[in-house]
Design a protein around this motif. Structure first.
Motif, PDB file in Angstrom:
ATOM      1  N   HIS A   9     -21.155  -3.659 -27.449  1.00  0.00           N
ATOM      2  CA  HIS A   9     -21.134  -2.252 -27.049  1.00  0.00           C
ATOM      3  C   HIS A   9     -21.154  -2.159 -25.522  1.00  0.00           C
ATOM      4  O   HIS A   9     -21.853  -2.922 -24.864  1.00  0.00           O
ATOM      5  CB  HIS A   9     -22.350  -1.507 -27.610  1.00  0.00           C
ATOM      6  N   PHE A  10     -20.388  -1.207 -24.974  1.00  0.00           N
ATOM      7  CA  PHE A  10     -20.350  -0.968 -23.528  1.00  0.00           C
ATOM      8  C   PHE A  10     -20.423   0.534 -23.278  1.00  0.00           C
ATOM      9  O   PHE A  10     -19.901   1.328 -24.067  1.00  0.00           O
ATOM     10  CB  PHE A  10     -19.064  -1.541 -22.917  1.00  0.00           C
ATOM     11  N   ASN A  11     -21.042   0.899 -22.177  1.00  0.00           N
ATOM     12  CA  ASN A  11     -21.178   2.322 -21.843  1.00  0.00           C
ATOM     13  C   ASN A  11     -19.831   2.984 -21.570  1.00  0.00           C
ATOM     14  O   ASN A  11     -19.647   4.170 -21.819  1.00  0.00           O
ATOM     15  CB  ASN A  11     -22.085   2.508 -20.624  1.00  0.00           C
ATOM     16  N   ASN A  12     -18.894   2.210 -21.018  1.00  0.00           N
ATOM     17  CA  ASN A  12     -17.546   2.713 -20.748  1.00  0.00           C
ATOM     18  C   ASN A  12     -16.615   1.526 -20.517  1.00  0.00           C
ATOM     19  O   ASN A  12     -17.043   0.368 -20.542  1.00  0.00           O
ATOM     20  CB  ASN A  12     -17.529   3.669 -19.539  1.00  0.00           C
ATOM     21  N   VAL A  13     -15.330   1.813 -20.257  1.00  0.00           N
ATOM     22  CA  VAL A  13     -14.333   0.749 -20.078  1.00  0.00           C
ATOM     23  C   VAL A  13     -14.590  -0.037 -18.801  1.00  0.00           C
ATOM     24  O   VAL A  13     -14.327  -1.242 -18.737  1.00  0.00           O
ATOM     25  CB  VAL A  13     -12.902   1.344 -20.079  1.00  0.00           C
ATOM     26  N   SER A  14     -15.127   0.621 -17.776  1.00  0.00           N
ATOM     27  CA  SER A  14     -15.421  -0.074 -16.513  1.00  0.00           C
ATOM     28  C   SER A  14     -16.439  -1.193 -16.722  1.00  0.00           C
ATOM     29  O   SER A  14     -16.321  -2.279 -16.129  1.00  0.00           O
ATOM     30  CB  SER A  14     -15.950   0.914 -15.473  1.00  0.00           C
ATOM     31  N   MET A  15     -17.430  -0.942 -17.568  1.00  0.00           N
ATOM     32  CA  MET A  15     -18.430  -1.967 -17.883  1.00  0.00           C
ATOM     33  C   MET A  15     -17.775  -3.150 -18.595  1.00  0.00           C
ATOM     34  O   MET A  15     -18.126  -4.309 -18.361  1.00  0.00           O
ATOM     35  CB  MET A  15     -19.527  -1.369 -18.771  1.00  0.00           C
ATOM     36  N   LEU A  16     -16.821  -2.857 -19.469  1.00  0.00           N
ATOM     37  CA  LEU A  16     -16.089  -3.921 -20.176  1.00  0.00           C
ATOM     38  C   LEU A  16     -15.288  -4.767 -19.191  1.00  0.00           C
ATOM     39  O   LEU A  16     -15.291  -6.005 -19.267  1.00  0.00           O
ATOM     40  CB  LEU A  16     -15.158  -3.302 -21.226  1.00  0.00           C
ATOM     41  N   ARG A  17     -14.610  -4.098 -18.250  1.00  0.00           N
ATOM     42  CA  ARG A  17     -13.836  -4.834 -17.232  1.00  0.00           C
ATOM     43  C   ARG A  17     -14.745  -5.784 -16.448  1.00  0.00           C
ATOM     44  O   ARG A  17     -14.375  -6.938 -16.178  1.00  0.00           O
ATOM     45  CB  ARG A  17     -13.160  -3.855 -16.268  1.00  0.00           C
ATOM     46  N   GLY A  18     -15.918  -5.294 -16.072  1.00  0.00           N
ATOM     47  CA  GLY A  18     -16.862  -6.119 -15.318  1.00  0.00           C
ATOM     48  C   GLY A  18     -17.330  -7.329 -16.104  1.00  0.00           C
ATOM     49  O   GLY A  18     -17.460  -8.429 -15.551  1.00  0.00           O
ATOM     50  N   ARG A  19     -17.569  -7.144 -17.410  1.00  0.00           N
ATOM     51  CA  ARG A  19     -18.031  -8.260 -18.248  1.00  0.00           C
ATOM     52  C   ARG A  19     -16.935  -9.326 -18.410  1.00  0.00           C
ATOM     53  O   ARG A  19     -17.223 -10.532 -18.350  1.00  0.00           O
ATOM     54  CB  ARG A  19     -18.453  -7.726 -19.627  1.00  0.00           C
ATOM     55  N   VAL A  20     -15.697  -8.902 -18.594  1.00  0.00           N
ATOM     56  CA  VAL A  20     -14.580  -9.857 -18.731  1.00  0.00           C
ATOM     57  C   VAL A  20     -14.411 -10.664 -17.443  1.00  0.00           C
ATOM     58  O   VAL A  20     -14.201 -11.879 -17.473  1.00  0.00           O
ATOM     59  CB  VAL A  20     -13.276  -9.108 -19.093  1.00  0.00           C
ATOM     60  N   LYS A  21     -14.518  -9.986 -16.305  1.00  0.00           N
ATOM     61  CA  LYS A  21     -14.422 -10.674 -15.016  1.00  0.00           C
ATOM     62  C   LYS A  21     -15.555 -11.688 -14.845  1.00  0.00           C
ATOM     63  O   LYS A  21     -15.350 -12.794 -14.317  1.00  0.00           O
ATOM     64  CB  LYS A  21     -14.467  -9.633 -13.883  1.00  0.00           C
ATOM     65  N   GLU A  22     -16.740 -11.314 -15.306  1.00  0.00           N
ATOM     66  CA  GLU A  22     -17.902 -12.199 -15.218  1.00  0.00           C
ATOM     67  C   GLU A  22     -17.692 -13.463 -16.060  1.00  0.00           C
ATOM     68  O   GLU A  22     -18.018 -14.575 -15.634  1.00  0.00           O
ATOM     69  CB  GLU A  22     -19.132 -11.435 -15.708  1.00  0.00           C
ATOM     70  N   ILE A  23     -17.141 -13.295 -17.269  1.00  0.00           N
ATOM     71  CA  ILE A  23     -16.859 -14.445 -18.145  1.00  0.00           C
ATOM     72  C   ILE A  23     -15.856 -15.382 -17.486  1.00  0.00           C
ATOM     73  O   ILE A  23     -16.009 -16.605 -17.509  1.00  0.00           O
ATOM     74  CB  ILE A  23     -16.327 -13.963 -19.511  1.00  0.00           C
ATOM     75  N   LEU A  24     -14.841 -14.809 -16.863  1.00  0.00           N
ATOM     76  CA  LEU A  24     -13.787 -15.604 -16.227  1.00  0.00           C
ATOM     77  C   LEU A  24     -14.321 -16.397 -15.041  1.00  0.00           C
ATOM     78  O   LEU A  24     -13.979 -17.570 -14.852  1.00  0.00           O
ATOM     79  CB  LEU A  24     -12.662 -14.665 -15.772  1.00  0.00           C
ATOM     80  N   ASN A  25     -15.186 -15.763 -14.245  1.00  0.00           N
ATOM     81  CA  ASN A  25     -15.676 -16.417 -13.020  1.00  0.00           C
ATOM     82  C   ASN A  25     -16.816 -17.401 -13.273  1.00  0.00           C
ATOM     83  O   ASN A  25     -17.073 -18.272 -12.439  1.00  0.00           O
ATOM     84  CB  ASN A  25     -16.142 -15.354 -12.020  1.00  0.00           C
ATOM     85  N   SER A  26     -17.499 -17.275 -14.410  1.00  0.00           N
ATOM     86  CA  SER A  26     -18.650 -18.145 -14.676  1.00  0.00           C
ATOM     87  C   SER A  26     -18.265 -19.465 -15.328  1.00  0.00           C
ATOM     88  O   SER A  26     -19.108 -20.336 -15.494  1.00  0.00           O
ATOM     89  CB  SER A  26     -19.659 -17.417 -15.569  1.00  0.00           C
TER      90      SER A  26
END
Length: 414
Positions: free
Chosen positions: A264-281
């Motif tokens: 669950h995400f509060n909005n699409v922006s939060m989802l974008r941030g999580r995907v970027k975090e997965i990619l960079n980690s």
């Protein structure tokens, strides 16, 4: 003593520079060898990636939009395209592909090479597809450009047709209870601009819309960029204000929780941030754990990819360097052992265009009737406020519409 004083002082001899002695455990550096020679050697491109890229350049999918290659192949009587032109493409440069790399990669391809291996040709010198204008893709900042109402333009309106006839033809095809807010006069360039009230799937509707008018087929074009700004500038102020109000309403509606897979995400922006975090980690080549939440999230995201069936045969996902640049991306691993990169951005854009909102659960219990009773008391006040707002808006619209009608009548009289 005086004689000794008169003697010129001898200058100290300059010691010749000796090569530095290597410290214990260190190798002596060879002056003739360039430093970091190994680092300068570029890694050769993957032959499969080179082959697929060259095949794409000569495919129907590319050549129906690629005017430059289309004209070059047409100009040659035997349908050959110079290999040097292929190598000059940006994607080939990013891969650092050479002539030898391309020739080696095409050994398993149906693409033909001439005797001198200086030109390429489609298999069997296949006929070229008809050249078409390339469709315009929405930029990230224009995804929600028409939230308050789609602004469109019809070009090539026949000379004998007026704006009223264009309006009537479009109104017939619109869904029930959906109206056009504003239709401009047909200008000297035979163009007519209009603004429609927002409705679900409005952008897709107008992308596919075409009219038969005065013996001509008119294709609808959605306005973006400079064309949109000009249309907004020319339209009446009350229509522009109404469009902005509707846009704000849609933005509020869109800023709701979404659910992707089990996350669950509060909005699409939060989802974008999580995907970027997965990619960079993750490190290059690291696979996501199949039982982990990150794997499940990216797998669910892949279902939104514009290409249908993209995730077919998926057994794994990894992070690695892109073959077409220095950026990092996700790769999907299929059950046959093949790997293919995919654009997370395309998937995220598709999610933003049609968000999977969390459906509100029905609440049960003793508190429900109390909440309803409280809500009923507030409802009359809200209804009164809304009716007042609507009355004011209608009054403003009517006055502006009257002004427009008078101006249009004067133009027609002239």
């Amino acid at each position: 003593m005086a004689e000794e004083a008169e003697k010129p002082k001898e200058e100290p001899k300059k010691e010749e520079a000796k090569p530095e002695e290597a410290k214990p455990g260190e190798k002596r550096k060879d002056a003739s060898a360039p430093e970091d020679a190994k680092r300068l050697k570029p890694t050769p491109p993957d032959p499969q990636v080179v082959r697929l890229q060259v095949e794409y350049y000569l495919s129907d999918e590319n050549l129906k939009y690629d005017k430059f290659f289309h004209e070059k192949i047409t100009a040659d009587k035997d349908g050959w395209l110079e290999l040097q032109l292929i190598l000059s493409c940006n994607k080939m440069k990013n891969m650092r592909a050479t002539k030898e790399d391309v020739i080696a990669a095409l050994k398993e391809s149906k693409i033909e090479l001439n005797e001198g291996q200086t030109a390429l040709r489609r298999p069997g010198n296949a006929a070229l597809p008809k050249l078409e204008s390339k469709p315009t893709h929405q930029k990230k900042n224009s995804i929600h450009a028409h939230d308050g109402g789609v602004v469109t333009m019809f070009k090539g309106v026949p000379a004998e047709q007026q704006w009223t006839q264009v309006k009537a033809a479009v109104q017939e095809k619109l869904p029930p209870k959906v109206n056009l807010w504003h239709v401009s006069q047909v200008n000297d360039k035979q163009e007519c601009t209009m603004v429609c009230a927002p409705f679900d799937g409005d952008v897709t509707f107008f992308e596919k819309l075409s009219l038969e008018l005065g013996g001509a087929t008119l294709k609808c074009e959605i306005c973006f960029g400079d064309l949109l700004q000009k249309a907004l500038k020319d339209m009446p102020k009350h229509i522009r204000d109404k469009r902005e109000r509707e846009s704000r309403k849609r933005q509020k509606e869109r800023n709701r929780p979404i659910k992707l897979g089990t996350c669950h995400f509060n909005n699409v922006s939060m989802l974008r941030g999580r995907v970027k975090e997965i990619l960079n980690s993750r490190t290059d080549g690291e696979q996501l754990k199949p039982d982990g939440s990150d794997f499940k999230l990216i797998k669910s995201l892949l279902e939104f990819h514009p290409s249908p069936g993209k995730s077919k045969g998926l057994v794994g996902i990894k992070v690695a360097r892109s073959q077409q640049g220095d950026s990092r991306c996700f790769y999907m691993i299929r059950d046959d052992g093949t790997e293919e990169d995919f654009s997370a951005k395309k998937c995220l854009d598709a999610v933003e265009a049609n968000p999977p909102y969390v459906q509100p659960e029905e609440k049960t219990g003793d508190k429900k009737p109390q909440a309803k009773a409280g809500a009923k008391k507030e409802e009359p006040k809200k209804k009164e406020e809304k009716t007042e707002e609507k009355a004011e808006e209608k009054a403003e619209e009517k006055t502006e519409e009257r002004k427009e009608e008078k101006a249009e009548e004067k133009k027609e009289e002239k």
